[in-house]
Scaffold this active site. Sequence first.
Site, PDB file in Angstrom:
ATOM      1  N   HIS A  83       0.858  -1.190   0.000  1.00  0.00           N
ATOM      2  CA  HIS A  83       0.000   0.000   0.000  1.00  0.00           C
ATOM      3  C   HIS A  83       0.890   1.235   0.000  1.00  0.00           C
ATOM      4  O   HIS A  83       1.834   1.324   0.771  1.00  0.00           O
ATOM      5  CB  HIS A  83      -0.887   0.027   1.253  1.00  0.00           C
ATOM      6  CG  HIS A  83      -1.699   1.278   1.336  1.00  0.00           C
ATOM      7  ND1 HIS A  83      -2.898   1.429   0.673  1.00  0.00           N
ATOM      8  CD2 HIS A  83      -1.466   2.458   1.966  1.00  0.00           C
ATOM      9  CE1 HIS A  83      -3.371   2.645   0.895  1.00  0.00           C
ATOM     10  NE2 HIS A  83      -2.525   3.286   1.677  1.00  0.00           N
ATOM     11  N   ASP A 162     -15.122   2.093   7.843  1.00  0.00           N
ATOM     12  CA  ASP A 162     -14.142   3.059   7.332  1.00  0.00           C
ATOM     13  C   ASP A 162     -14.726   3.864   6.174  1.00  0.00           C
ATOM     14  O   ASP A 162     -14.480   5.060   6.056  1.00  0.00           O
ATOM     15  CB  ASP A 162     -12.865   2.353   6.873  1.00  0.00           C
ATOM     16  CG  ASP A 162     -11.910   3.360   6.240  1.00  0.00           C
ATOM     17  OD1 ASP A 162     -11.483   4.279   6.965  1.00  0.00           O
ATOM     18  OD2 ASP A 162     -11.658   3.277   5.033  1.00  0.00           O
ATOM     19  N   ARG A 169     -14.933  12.297   7.640  1.00  0.00           N
ATOM     20  CA  ARG A 169     -13.685  13.024   7.948  1.00  0.00           C
ATOM     21  C   ARG A 169     -13.345  14.010   6.839  1.00  0.00           C
ATOM     22  O   ARG A 169     -12.849  15.109   7.094  1.00  0.00           O
ATOM     23  CB  ARG A 169     -12.533  12.019   8.135  1.00  0.00           C
ATOM     24  CG  ARG A 169     -12.635  11.250   9.448  1.00  0.00           C
ATOM     25  CD  ARG A 169     -11.711  10.038   9.438  1.00  0.00           C
ATOM     26  NE  ARG A 169     -10.346  10.402   9.156  1.00  0.00           N
ATOM     27  CZ  ARG A 169      -9.483   9.633   8.489  1.00  0.00           C
ATOM     28  NH1 ARG A 169      -9.839   8.454   8.033  1.00  0.00           N
ATOM     29  NH2 ARG A 169      -8.258  10.044   8.287  1.00  0.00           N
ATOM     30  N   SER A 184      -7.601   3.662   9.273  1.00  0.00           N
ATOM     31  CA  SER A 184      -8.366   3.623   8.031  1.00  0.00           C
ATOM     32  C   SER A 184      -7.643   2.757   6.990  1.00  0.00           C
ATOM     33  O   SER A 184      -8.219   1.847   6.389  1.00  0.00           O
ATOM     34  CB  SER A 184      -8.544   5.062   7.529  1.00  0.00           C
ATOM     35  OG  SER A 184      -8.950   5.101   6.201  1.00  0.00           O
ATOM     36  N   LYS A 188      -8.687  -1.669   5.942  1.00  0.00           N
ATOM     37  CA  LYS A 188      -8.989  -2.202   4.610  1.00  0.00           C
ATOM     38  C   LYS A 188      -7.991  -3.296   4.224  1.00  0.00           C
ATOM     39  O   LYS A 188      -8.348  -4.308   3.637  1.00  0.00           O
ATOM     40  CB  LYS A 188      -8.959  -1.070   3.574  1.00  0.00           C
ATOM     41  CG  LYS A 188     -10.177  -0.158   3.707  1.00  0.00           C
ATOM     42  CD  LYS A 188     -10.065   1.089   2.869  1.00  0.00           C
ATOM     43  CE  LYS A 188      -9.123   2.086   3.467  1.00  0.00           C
ATOM     44  NZ  LYS A 188      -9.303   3.472   3.120  1.00  0.00           N
TER      45      LYS A 188
HETATM   46  N1  URA Z   1      -6.086   6.827   2.876  1.00  0.00           N
HETATM   47  C1  URA Z   1      -6.993   6.101   3.548  1.00  0.00           C
HETATM   48  O1  URA Z   1      -7.374   5.013   3.137  1.00  0.00           O
HETATM   49  N2  URA Z   1      -7.464   6.607   4.698  1.00  0.00           N
HETATM   50  C2  URA Z   1      -7.075   7.790   5.203  1.00  0.00           C
HETATM   51  O2  URA Z   1      -7.530   8.165   6.263  1.00  0.00           O
HETATM   52  C3  URA Z   1      -6.142   8.533   4.481  1.00  0.00           C
HETATM   53  C4  URA Z   1      -5.648   8.027   3.313  1.00  0.00           C
END
Ligand code: URA
Length: 424
Positions: A83, A162, A169, A184, A188
């Site tokens: 990621h 999320d 947010r 967050s 995932k």
């Molecule tokens: N990417 C995400 O998946 N979540 C965040 O809070 C910021 C960047």
Amino acid sequence: MTHTAVDVIRAKRDGDRLTDAQIDWVVDAYTRGDVADEQMSALAMAIYLNGMDASETARWTRAMVDSGERLTLDVGRPTVDKHSTGGVGDKITLPLAPLVAACGAAVPQLSGRGLGHTGGTLDKLESIPGWRAQLSVDEVVSQLRSVGAVVCAATSGLAPADKKLYALRDVTGTVESIPLIASSIMSKKIAEGAEALVLDVKVGSGAFMKSPERARALAQALVAIGVDHGLRVSALLTDMSVPLGRAVGNAVEVAESVEVLRGGGPADVVELTVALAEEMLSRAGVTASPREVLASGAAYETWARMIRAQGGDPDAPLPEAAHKHVVTAEEDGYLTELDAYAVGVAAWRLGAGRARKEDPVQAAAGVLCLAKPGDEVTRGQPLLELRTDTPAAIPAALASLAGGYGIGDTPPPPRPLLLDTLRG
Ligand code: URA
């Protein structure tokens, strides 16, 4: 014990630690709609201001994972994902996923779309004629077994808490909180089911985290959550003050990735692809030499199979922009600077990115960086090529590039790309 949203908000507002029970309750109740958006907004702001410690953050992440399904990827080889926190010209997933698969691991890359000045992997791949991003879980598993790599849209069943919280947010000024960002991202990735994960945490003007201190703190938080969930996890801190490679956009980044997969491509893209592949393979327990596999053509073969498996034609010509505008050097010298953020905003304004998540993107829009910092340039030499289907966007793109590059008498000091590695 029964909880109320107001009690949880007050506790965090007053600087207390949230208990495991409070966290589990509030995340679950918010996902089900029993905690209102305005209450979760207040809690997110209290977390933004007062933080969460490592164990609160780990528990918050667990509650978000538990809000949906967690995939079990029984695909006959070790699974490992990557990621990136996002950058300008960051097309690394495109060569990396097939490269790591060609080395013997399975790479499930459930990705998102771009928002703002950083591009999204799915938007890039959608510039390939026929390619589709939406796959079912069964299709993901079957492609991992047959090809070893899949890059597709995350299914809505993964970490639904999320999804809801991130949208909130975004409109309440509470994105930039390290515990909220880390939970967050990791919720995932944990729900996706890979056994190992390598994070590319970008630092610099084109990154989410502009300062090395904040980037390191985010990397530490991400690694700690991964360890808490039993993942083999590493984080590389990498420079994002200059765009990666020469291409910034969608189709142009696919074309550059194919160059890398065919054994060429810009040195920085190759260096980062190989470094991430080595780390992923080591965390997955697979012994292979990514550099040799890249040179052998096997990674390109896996790319072509991966694209075909999702309906795309790897041999089809990529879309070409209707308009091109070249920016030339005004004097002789060395390119001293090329600011990633300025180039990212220019590409976005040309149509490569979106302002709202429902906006379309132009496949062919973007910026080609024809010179990079350290290159010697002569007056009149092309430095940047702007591409778009909407020529009215060119003046705004040029405005964002003003002051974003510089020419001087001496070359700038070399800038390392790989800054550090943290392992959990
Ligand atoms: N990417 C995400 O998946 N979540 C965040 O809070 C910021 C960047």
